[in-house]
Motif scaffolding. Sequence first.
Motif, PDB file in Angstrom:
ATOM      1  N   GLU A  53     -24.454   9.679  -5.361  1.00  0.00           N
ATOM      2  CA  GLU A  53     -24.400   9.595  -3.899  1.00  0.00           C
ATOM      3  C   GLU A  53     -25.613   8.856  -3.339  1.00  0.00           C
ATOM      4  OE1 GLU A  53     -24.045  13.641  -2.596  1.00  0.00           O
ATOM      5  OE2 GLU A  53     -21.880  13.660  -2.896  1.00  0.00           O
ATOM      6  N   GLY A  54     -25.433   8.299  -2.138  1.00  0.00           N
ATOM      7  CA  GLY A  54     -26.528   7.670  -1.418  1.00  0.00           C
ATOM      8  C   GLY A  54     -26.968   6.319  -1.949  1.00  0.00           C
ATOM      9  N   GLN A  55     -26.125   5.680  -2.748  1.00  0.00           N
ATOM     10  CA  GLN A  55     -26.490   4.388  -3.328  1.00  0.00           C
ATOM     11  C   GLN A  55     -25.511   3.281  -2.937  1.00  0.00           C
ATOM     12  OE1 GLN A  55     -27.754   4.774  -7.541  1.00  0.00           O
ATOM     13  NE2 GLN A  55     -27.373   6.962  -7.243  1.00  0.00           N
ATOM     14  N   GLY A  56     -24.627   3.563  -1.989  1.00  0.00           N
ATOM     15  CA  GLY A  56     -23.672   2.558  -1.537  1.00  0.00           C
ATOM     16  C   GLY A  56     -22.431   2.431  -2.394  1.00  0.00           C
ATOM     17  N   TYR A  57     -22.264   3.328  -3.341  1.00  0.00           N
ATOM     18  CA  TYR A  57     -21.113   3.230  -4.225  1.00  0.00           C
ATOM     19  C   TYR A  57     -19.801   3.566  -3.528  1.00  0.00           C
ATOM     20  CZ  TYR A  57     -24.387   2.870  -8.138  1.00  0.00           C
ATOM     21  OH  TYR A  57     -25.383   2.464  -8.992  1.00  0.00           O
ATOM     22  N   GLY A  58     -19.831   4.458  -2.553  1.00  0.00           N
ATOM     23  CA  GLY A  58     -18.608   4.810  -1.830  1.00  0.00           C
ATOM     24  C   GLY A  58     -18.001   3.596  -1.158  1.00  0.00           C
ATOM     25  N   ARG A  59     -18.832   2.808  -0.497  1.00  0.00           N
ATOM     26  CA  ARG A  59     -18.362   1.600   0.174  1.00  0.00           C
ATOM     27  C   ARG A  59     -17.763   0.623  -0.836  1.00  0.00           C
ATOM     28  NH1 ARG A  59     -20.138  -3.165   0.330  1.00  0.00           N
ATOM     29  NH2 ARG A  59     -22.204  -2.652  -0.449  1.00  0.00           N
ATOM     30  N   LYS A  60     -18.420   0.453  -1.969  1.00  0.00           N
ATOM     31  CA  LYS A  60     -17.924  -0.479  -2.997  1.00  0.00           C
ATOM     32  C   LYS A  60     -16.588  -0.006  -3.569  1.00  0.00           C
ATOM     33  CE  LYS A  60     -22.562  -1.860  -4.102  1.00  0.00           C
ATOM     34  NZ  LYS A  60     -23.080  -3.064  -4.616  1.00  0.00           N
ATOM     35  N   LEU A  61     -16.464   1.287  -3.799  1.00  0.00           N
ATOM     36  CA  LEU A  61     -15.217   1.843  -4.316  1.00  0.00           C
ATOM     37  C   LEU A  61     -14.085   1.638  -3.322  1.00  0.00           C
ATOM     38  CD1 LEU A  61     -13.413   3.552  -6.178  1.00  0.00           C
ATOM     39  CD2 LEU A  61     -14.471   5.593  -5.152  1.00  0.00           C
ATOM     40  N   ASP A  67      -8.902  -3.708  -1.263  1.00  0.00           N
ATOM     41  CA  ASP A  67      -8.612  -5.102  -1.613  1.00  0.00           C
ATOM     42  C   ASP A  67      -7.490  -5.171  -2.647  1.00  0.00           C
ATOM     43  OD1 ASP A  67     -10.574  -5.996   0.153  1.00  0.00           O
ATOM     44  OD2 ASP A  67     -12.034  -6.436  -1.430  1.00  0.00           O
ATOM     45  N   ALA A  68      -7.540  -4.324  -3.653  1.00  0.00           N
ATOM     46  CA  ALA A  68      -6.494  -4.303  -4.682  1.00  0.00           C
ATOM     47  C   ALA A  68      -5.155  -3.892  -4.073  1.00  0.00           C
ATOM     48  CB  ALA A  68      -6.885  -3.351  -5.817  1.00  0.00           C
ATOM     49  N   THR A  69      -5.188  -2.935  -3.163  1.00  0.00           N
ATOM     50  CA  THR A  69      -3.970  -2.471  -2.507  1.00  0.00           C
ATOM     51  C   THR A  69      -3.351  -3.597  -1.687  1.00  0.00           C
ATOM     52  OG1 THR A  69      -4.743  -0.194  -2.484  1.00  0.00           O
ATOM     53  CG2 THR A  69      -3.075  -0.780  -0.850  1.00  0.00           C
ATOM     54  N   ARG A  70      -4.164  -4.302  -0.942  1.00  0.00           N
ATOM     55  CA  ARG A  70      -3.689  -5.454  -0.162  1.00  0.00           C
ATOM     56  C   ARG A  70      -3.090  -6.501  -1.095  1.00  0.00           C
ATOM     57  NH1 ARG A  70      -8.435  -7.876   1.860  1.00  0.00           N
ATOM     58  NH2 ARG A  70      -8.467  -8.713  -0.228  1.00  0.00           N
ATOM     59  N   ASP A  71      -3.778  -6.787  -2.193  1.00  0.00           N
ATOM     60  CA  ASP A  71      -3.311  -7.800  -3.138  1.00  0.00           C
ATOM     61  C   ASP A  71      -1.982  -7.411  -3.783  1.00  0.00           C
ATOM     62  OD1 ASP A  71      -5.606  -9.188  -2.502  1.00  0.00           O
ATOM     63  OD2 ASP A  71      -6.634  -8.732  -4.404  1.00  0.00           O
ATOM     64  N   GLU A  72      -1.718  -6.106  -3.884  1.00  0.00           N
ATOM     65  CA  GLU A  72      -0.445  -5.628  -4.440  1.00  0.00           C
ATOM     66  C   GLU A  72       0.663  -5.610  -3.396  1.00  0.00           C
ATOM     67  OE1 GLU A  72      -0.640  -2.017  -6.866  1.00  0.00           O
ATOM     68  OE2 GLU A  72      -2.782  -2.410  -7.124  1.00  0.00           O
ATOM     69  N   GLY A  73       0.332  -5.917  -2.139  1.00  0.00           N
ATOM     70  CA  GLY A  73       1.339  -6.006  -1.091  1.00  0.00           C
ATOM     71  C   GLY A  73       1.628  -4.711  -0.349  1.00  0.00           C
ATOM     72  N   TYR A  74       0.788  -3.715  -0.532  1.00  0.00           N
ATOM     73  CA  TYR A  74       0.959  -2.441   0.166  1.00  0.00           C
ATOM     74  C   TYR A  74       0.187  -2.429   1.479  1.00  0.00           C
ATOM     75  CZ  TYR A  74       2.840  -0.081  -3.992  1.00  0.00           C
ATOM     76  OH  TYR A  74       3.606   0.302  -5.053  1.00  0.00           O
ATOM     77  N   GLY A  75       0.699  -1.677   2.448  1.00  0.00           N
ATOM     78  CA  GLY A  75      -0.097  -1.284   3.597  1.00  0.00           C
ATOM     79  C   GLY A  75      -0.911  -0.068   3.179  1.00  0.00           C
ATOM     80  N   ILE A  76      -1.842   0.351   4.025  1.00  0.00           N
ATOM     81  CA  ILE A  76      -2.651   1.517   3.664  1.00  0.00           C
ATOM     82  C   ILE A  76      -2.528   2.621   4.699  1.00  0.00           C
ATOM     83  CG2 ILE A  76      -4.305   0.210   2.294  1.00  0.00           C
ATOM     84  CD1 ILE A  76      -6.238   0.457   4.675  1.00  0.00           C
ATOM     85  N   MET A  77      -2.630   3.821   4.214  1.00  0.00           N
ATOM     86  CA  MET A  77      -2.661   5.026   5.040  1.00  0.00           C
ATOM     87  C   MET A  77      -3.995   5.707   4.743  1.00  0.00           C
ATOM     88  SD  MET A  77       0.348   5.168   6.532  1.00  0.00           S
ATOM     89  CE  MET A  77       0.526   6.872   6.959  1.00  0.00           C
ATOM     90  N   PRO A  78      -4.965   5.596   5.639  1.00  0.00           N
ATOM     91  CA  PRO A  78      -6.292   6.169   5.377  1.00  0.00           C
ATOM     92  C   PRO A  78      -6.346   7.658   5.738  1.00  0.00           C
ATOM     93  CG  PRO A  78      -6.322   4.966   7.436  1.00  0.00           C
ATOM     94  CD  PRO A  78      -4.944   4.811   6.863  1.00  0.00           C
ATOM     95  N   LEU A  79      -5.826   8.498   4.855  1.00  0.00           N
ATOM     96  CA  LEU A  79      -5.763   9.932   5.143  1.00  0.00           C
ATOM     97  C   LEU A  79      -7.064  10.659   4.828  1.00  0.00           C
ATOM     98  CD1 LEU A  79      -2.142  10.698   3.883  1.00  0.00           C
ATOM     99  CD2 LEU A  79      -2.912  10.015   6.170  1.00  0.00           C
ATOM    100  N   CYS A  80      -7.855  10.166   3.898  1.00  0.00           N
ATOM    101  CA  CYS A  80      -9.117  10.843   3.592  1.00  0.00           C
ATOM    102  C   CYS A  80     -10.221  10.297   4.503  1.00  0.00           C
ATOM    103  CB  CYS A  80      -9.477  10.711   2.120  1.00  0.00           C
ATOM    104  SG  CYS A  80     -10.334   9.210   1.703  1.00  0.00           S
ATOM    105  N   PRO A  81     -11.204  11.123   4.844  1.00  0.00           N
ATOM    106  CA  PRO A  81     -12.248  10.727   5.798  1.00  0.00           C
ATOM    107  C   PRO A  81     -13.049   9.490   5.386  1.00  0.00           C
ATOM    108  CG  PRO A  81     -12.278  13.100   5.490  1.00  0.00           C
ATOM    109  CD  PRO A  81     -11.322  12.546   4.479  1.00  0.00           C
ATOM    110  N   MET A  82     -13.351   9.333   4.105  1.00  0.00           N
ATOM    111  CA  MET A  82     -14.168   8.193   3.681  1.00  0.00           C
ATOM    112  C   MET A  82     -13.418   6.874   3.901  1.00  0.00           C
ATOM    113  SD  MET A  82     -16.056   7.390   0.011  1.00  0.00           S
ATOM    114  CE  MET A  82     -16.845   8.987  -0.066  1.00  0.00           C
ATOM    115  N   VAL A  83     -12.154   6.841   3.526  1.00  0.00           N
ATOM    116  CA  VAL A  83     -11.358   5.627   3.708  1.00  0.00           C
ATOM    117  C   VAL A  83     -11.115   5.385   5.192  1.00  0.00           C
ATOM    118  CG1 VAL A  83      -9.152   4.493   3.213  1.00  0.00           C
ATOM    119  CG2 VAL A  83     -10.321   5.795   1.425  1.00  0.00           C
TER     120      VAL A  83
END
Length: 110
Positions: A53-61, A67-83
């Motif tokens: 934690e605290g090293q910027g890994y959450g943002r990178k993940l 990006d991978a989801t977009r590239d696969e042609g999916y829309g996103i549903m940001p149900l978890c707080p971090m996303v």
Amino acid sequence: MSSESNEPIEVRKNAALDRFELLVDGQVAGLAAYQDTANERAFVHTEIYPQFEGQGYGRKLVQAALDATRDEGYGIMPLCPMVRHFVESRPAYLALVPLWSRERLGLPQN
């Protein structure tokens, strides 16, 4: 992809477990769990393990997973707080959330 601390990092999709995994120097450091529908990928839980934690890994993940989801042609549903926080603060990613779900989730419409 590498972090500020020069540790080798990688984000990979683990389809068998329905999640993206963040690896730091070969060790799983966090995950972003999802559930797919026909057109959307719902992100239901994201976490970075305490020692990373605290090293910027959450943002990178989250960015790599979206990006991978977009590239696969999916829309996103940001149900978890971090996303959700990531999407709310970046209009380019908000565009991946279907309009019908933005209203339901209380997200900006534009």
